[in-house]
Scaffold this active site. Sequence first.
Site, PDB file in Angstrom:
ATOM      1  N   GLY A  46       0.839  -1.194   0.000  1.00 25.67           N
ATOM      2  CA  GLY A  46       0.000   0.000   0.000  1.00 25.67           C
ATOM      3  C   GLY A  46       0.873   1.242   0.000  1.00 25.67           C
ATOM      4  CD  GLN A  51       3.486   5.724   3.003  1.00 25.69           C
ATOM      5  OE1 GLN A  51       2.517   5.230   2.421  1.00 25.69           O
ATOM      6  NE2 GLN A  51       4.463   4.977   3.500  1.00 25.69           N
ATOM      7  CB  CYS A  91       5.449   1.970   7.592  1.00 23.85           C
ATOM      8  SG  CYS A  91       4.956   3.491   6.768  1.00 23.85           S
ATOM      9  CG  LEU A  92       6.681   0.978   1.540  1.00 18.02           C
ATOM     10  CD1 LEU A  92       5.976   1.318   0.236  1.00 18.02           C
ATOM     11  CD2 LEU A  92       7.811  -0.028   1.301  1.00 18.02           C
ATOM     12  CG  HIS A 133      -0.405   1.224   7.475  1.00 14.68           C
ATOM     13  ND1 HIS A 133       0.580   0.710   8.307  1.00 14.68           N
ATOM     14  CD2 HIS A 133       0.252   2.009   6.582  1.00 14.68           C
ATOM     15  CE1 HIS A 133       1.764   1.194   7.929  1.00 14.68           C
ATOM     16  NE2 HIS A 133       1.601   1.975   6.882  1.00 14.68           N
ATOM     17  CD  GLU A 134      -1.266   2.479   2.997  1.00 16.27           C
ATOM     18  OE1 GLU A 134      -0.732   3.601   3.114  1.00 16.27           O
ATOM     19  OE2 GLU A 134      -0.617   1.429   2.997  1.00 16.27           O
ATOM     20  CG  HIS A 137       0.587   6.705   5.915  1.00 14.03           C
ATOM     21  ND1 HIS A 137       1.724   7.113   6.582  1.00 14.03           N
ATOM     22  CD2 HIS A 137       0.803   5.407   5.599  1.00 14.03           C
ATOM     23  CE1 HIS A 137       2.578   6.098   6.662  1.00 14.03           C
ATOM     24  NE2 HIS A 137       2.046   5.040   6.077  1.00 14.03           N
TER      25      HIS A 137
HETATM   26  O1  GNR Z   1       4.085  -2.604   2.444  1.00 13.87           O
HETATM   27  C1  GNR Z   1       3.468  -2.477   3.508  1.00 13.87           C
HETATM   28  N1  GNR Z   1       3.204  -3.582   4.247  1.00 13.87           N
HETATM   29  C2  GNR Z   1       2.383  -3.568   5.357  1.00 13.87           C
HETATM   30  C3  GNR Z   1       2.398  -4.689   6.162  1.00 13.87           C
HETATM   31  C4  GNR Z   1       1.580  -4.753   7.268  1.00 13.87           C
HETATM   32  C5  GNR Z   1       0.753  -3.706   7.549  1.00 13.87           C
HETATM   33  C6  GNR Z   1       0.719  -2.579   6.763  1.00 13.87           C
HETATM   34  C7  GNR Z   1       1.536  -2.507   5.663  1.00 13.87           C
HETATM   35  S1  GNR Z   1       1.482  -1.099   4.641  1.00 13.87           S
HETATM   36  C8  GNR Z   1       3.098  -1.135   3.979  1.00 13.87           C
HETATM   37  C9  GNR Z   1       3.265  -0.064   2.921  1.00 13.87           C
HETATM   38  C10 GNR Z   1       3.098   1.293   3.557  1.00 13.87           C
HETATM   39  O2  GNR Z   1       3.922   1.836   4.239  1.00 13.87           O
HETATM   40  N2  GNR Z   1       1.964   1.898   3.377  1.00 13.87           N
HETATM   41  O3  GNR Z   1       1.742   3.079   3.943  1.00 13.87           O
HETATM   42 NI    NI Z   2       2.926   3.129   5.731  1.00 11.98          NI
END
Ligand code: GNR
Ligand code: NI
Length: 167
Positions: A46, A51, A91-92, A133-134, A137
């Site tokens: 995601g 980001q 998270c990236l 999670h997104e 953000h």
């Molecule tokens: O790549 C991602 N893997 C992930 C794994 C578990 C819970 C949430 C994520 S999101 C993350 C990519 C990201 O940072 N999205 O904002």
């Molecule tokens: Ni993230």
Amino acid sequence: MALLPILRYPDPRLNKKAAKVDVVDAGIRKLAADMAETMYAAPGVGLAATQVDVHKRVIVIDVSEDKNELQVFINPEILSREGECEAEEGCLSVPGIYDLVTRAAKVRVRALGLDGEPFELEAEDLLAVCVQHEIDHLEGKVFVEYLSRLKQARIKAKLAKQARITA
Ligand code: GNR
Ligand code: NI
């Protein structure tokens, strides 16, 4: 298409609240395409516009095994939540850090698609985690901000050290 640079925690721009998209136009479609390319290249499941330092309510997700089921959510809203589940997140914007976060197990989401039309969807498992999670953000929240202050301090120190090594 273009690869976009991803902001790294604790960049204060990750704490900005994203603005609602008024019109799904060519600019928004180009943003979504570039975000998808950036997410697949990372690789991640995601990515939120926040980001890549674009403070608009756009997220891209692909939780499929073959990475061929891109989902784009514009102005996503959680309509209802059910249950609780604890899952390990990454998270990236916080590379190399994984920890447990408790979230709703199931969510009903409404958003606009790339065609500007509203749709609704029920998400569970990784998709539910990812949508929450997104959307966080877009609200300016990074998952590590759910962890203890001690853990956050350790994560900041570790990322600062990594940045020195790779610089
Ligand atoms: O790549 C991602 N893997 C992930 C794994 C578990 C819970 C949430 C994520 S999101 C993350 C990519 C990201 O940072 N999205 O904002
Ligand atoms: Ni993230």
